[in-house]
Design a protein around this motif. Sequence first.
Motif: not given
Length: 318
Positions: A212-214, A240-249
Amino acid sequence: MKNIEPKIKKLTADILKDYGQGRTIDKMNAFTSPDMDVVVDILDKLQKILFPGYYRNKNYHFYTAENNLQTLIEDVLFNLTKQISMYLRYLPEYSNADYRTGMERAQEIAMEFLSRIPKIRDLVETSVQAEFDGDPAAFNKDEIIFCYPGMYAIMVFRLAHEFYDLGVPMLPRIMSEYAHGKTGIDIHPGATIGRFFFIDHGTGIVVGETTVIGDNVKVYQGVTIGALSTRGGQNLRSKKRHPTIEDNVTIYSGASILGGETVIGHDSVIGGNTFITMSVPPGSNVSIKSQELHISSKGRPDAEAKDLDQSATWFYTI
């Protein structure tokens, strides 16, 4: 070479015999199987629909944009329906369906997909803007659309993701793997990616299925956003096997971020060649110094970082 004809006949007979062992690779029903060349042709025509002023149908000449677009849509709808009907056979509920039932459902899916074109174009436009705003080497937006591999990979991802969302087997993976081979960028169509996604350079990037990428995320070449382990095999499907990348990264080249529970907090910068398997609080700078992982906060009073001393620097042995 003398007597070549009988040798060729023997080779043919030997290989045909090998085909008869009933293995997966022995399947012979080529005319009822998906066609990679047709899928690539559909992608080419969809690119013309998404970018009407950049990619044109050179086989025909039209006086109006309406006629041009209608011809493209009819072409895509016809071929897409045929292809989707073949992919639906991989689903249990359609494995034994008659031809008419499969084609009717395939046409419904194809029409629904085409109705989403304006949404897809809107998302693609945000990446064009992000690429231009974020890359001082970009001469203009035309250069980005024509030349940037990241732009092509994102475009194909946006298209493939809609088929994935519509539950079409295999077709989205064929699309994404074609883009992977062409650009070196491997984005699984199941990933969720927000607006203004920016890929710089791009070669070697991997984005896993449940990532999940923001919004406003920038990724450089060689980055892996992946799973910690695949030892569970099919038992891990849909988890859910993969990371979450939040906004503005921003994630710099060579970084590996792994694990379904790993969250990269918003407004963070992940340095090159870092290896991350744990969550990072918002507003962090992560970098490698010698053999240590250096995580420094920007002093943001985020609730997610409440257990950390915001003025301190943390070191984790890797």
